[in-house]
Each structure stands twice: as structure tokens, then as C-alpha cells.
Design an enzyme around this catalytic site. Structure first.
Site, short mmCIF file in Angstrom:
data_model
loop_
_atom_site.label_atom_id
_atom_site.label_comp_id
_atom_site.label_asym_id
_atom_site.label_seq_id
_atom_site.Cartn_x
_atom_site.Cartn_y
_atom_site.Cartn_z
N GLY A 1 -9.17 11.15 -32.20
CA GLY A 1 -8.59 12.36 -32.49
C GLY A 1 -7.76 12.78 -31.51
CD GLN B 1 -3.98 14.73 -28.16
OE1 GLN B 1 -4.68 15.05 -29.10
NE2 GLN B 1 -3.17 13.39 -27.86
CB CYS C 1 -5.24 10.55 -23.47
SG CYS C 1 -4.43 11.71 -24.62
CG LEU C 2 -4.31 8.89 -29.72
CD1 LEU C 2 -3.96 9.47 -31.13
CD2 LEU C 2 -4.23 7.20 -29.54
CG HIS D 1 -10.05 13.94 -24.77
ND1 HIS D 1 -9.58 12.79 -23.20
CD2 HIS D 1 -9.34 14.50 -25.45
CE1 HIS D 1 -8.79 12.48 -24.04
NE2 HIS D 1 -8.17 13.02 -25.07
CD GLU D 2 -8.91 15.03 -29.29
OE1 GLU D 2 -7.66 16.09 -28.84
OE2 GLU D 2 -8.78 13.72 -28.62
CG HIS E 1 -5.24 16.68 -25.73
ND1 HIS E 1 -4.70 17.24 -25.13
CD2 HIS E 1 -5.95 16.06 -26.38
CE1 HIS E 1 -4.26 15.57 -24.10
NE2 HIS E 1 -5.47 14.51 -25.26
#
Length: 175
Positions: free
Chosen positions: A46, A51, A92-93, A134-135, A138
Site C-alpha cells: 500500500g 508518503q 510501513c514504507l 493504515h493508508e 497517512h
């Protein structure tokens, strides 16, 4: 298509709240394609626009094992259908190499627009529900580390800043 730079914690741009997308056009679809390319290359499941320093309410994800089920969510809105907590080991990226247990609602419904600007609804549970929540966090300027204790967050922040300084020193030494 091109790879985008993924912001890393504790970069303050990750805390910026994304604004609604008012027009779905070819430029936005190119950004979507770039986000997918970036997410798959990372590799991740994701990626929120925040991000990659694009502060609009857009996220892409693909939780399939084969990486052949790309999903686009423009202006996503989440409704909790089952608040029963589900604990999941999240990564997480934007927080590379770190994973921890986060508890989120088990089942949700999301309303959004797809890449063509068409409205849709989707019920999700399990990994898909976790990833969507989660996204969307963000997009609201929230990171999964915000669910951790203050001590864990401080240790992680210190560790990542130390690694970044080390990488910068090594890069300078190469020249």
C-alpha cells in the site's frame, strides 16, 4: 512511469493532512501509475499519496500474493462495520525495516472513487481492512508508530535518524 521518492519518518511532511481531489484527469492517473510502480518496487502492499509528498486524498494498494489486483482509492471514507479489534504486525514504507503490532477495527466499509472518478463501495476485513486503515491514516497525517508507546516511538526515531546520518556520511566518503 517513474519511481517516486518515499518520505521517511520522522519527516514532518508525513504529518500534513491531505486535501480532497476535485478532478480526476490524466495527470492524476499518471500519478496513480507512478505510485503503483513505486509501491511494487519498494516492495510494499500500500502507498498513500502523502508518503510521496503529494498531499491529496489518494491511495493505492495491492494485497494479492501475485501482485495482480491493484486498487485505487480517491477521497476514501471509512466506516467501521465491526469494531472488534484485530491485531496485525504492521510495517510501513515510510518506516523502513520496522514492524510492530497494531490493533485496528476488524471490518470496515470504504467509499471512494476509482481511477476513472467513478464512485464505489467496498467492504473489507483482514489484511485488506488493515491496509486501508493504515493508508487512510497517512492521508490524515498519522503513522502506524503513533499507535506505539512513546518510548518505542522515541527509540525508533533516534535509530532512524542515526542510520540516516550514517548513510549520509558514507555517501560523502564515496566522493
Amino acid at each position: 512511469m517513474s519511481l517516486l521518492t518515499i518520505l521517511e519518518y520522522p519527516d514532518l511532511r508525513l504529518r500534513k493532512r491531505a486535501t480532497a481531489i476535485t478532478e480526476v484527469n490524466d495527470a492524476l492517473r499518471r500519478t496513480i501509475d507512478d505510485m503503483f510502480e513505486t509501491m511494487y518496487a519498494a516492495p510494499g502492499i500500500g502507498l498513500a499519496a502523502t508518503q510521496v509528498d503529494f498531499h491529496k486524498r489518494l491511495l493505492v494498494l495491492d494485497v494479492s500474493d501475485e501482485k495482480n489486483t491493484p486498487l485505487v482509492f480517491i477521497n476514501p471514507e471509512i466506516e467501521v462495520l465491526d469494531p472488534e479489534p484485530l491485531g496485525y504486525e504492521e510495517g510501513c514504507l515510510s518506516v523502513p525495516g520496522y514492524y510492530d503490532l497494531v490493533t485496528r477495527p476488524r471490518k470496515i466499509k470504504v467509499k471512494a472513487l476509482n481511477r476513472n472518478g467513478e464512485a464505489f463501495e467496498l467492504e473489507a476485513e483482514g489484511l485488506l481492512a488493515v491496509c486501508l486503515q493504515h493508508e487512510v491514516d497517512h492521508l490524515d497525517g498519522k503513522l502506524f508508530v503513533d499507535y506505539l508507546s512513546i518510548l518505542k516511538r522515541q527509540r525508533l526515531k533516534h535509530k532512524l535518524l542515526k542510520e540516516k546520518k550514517k548513510d549520509e556520511r558514507e555517501a560523502k566518503a564515496e566522493f
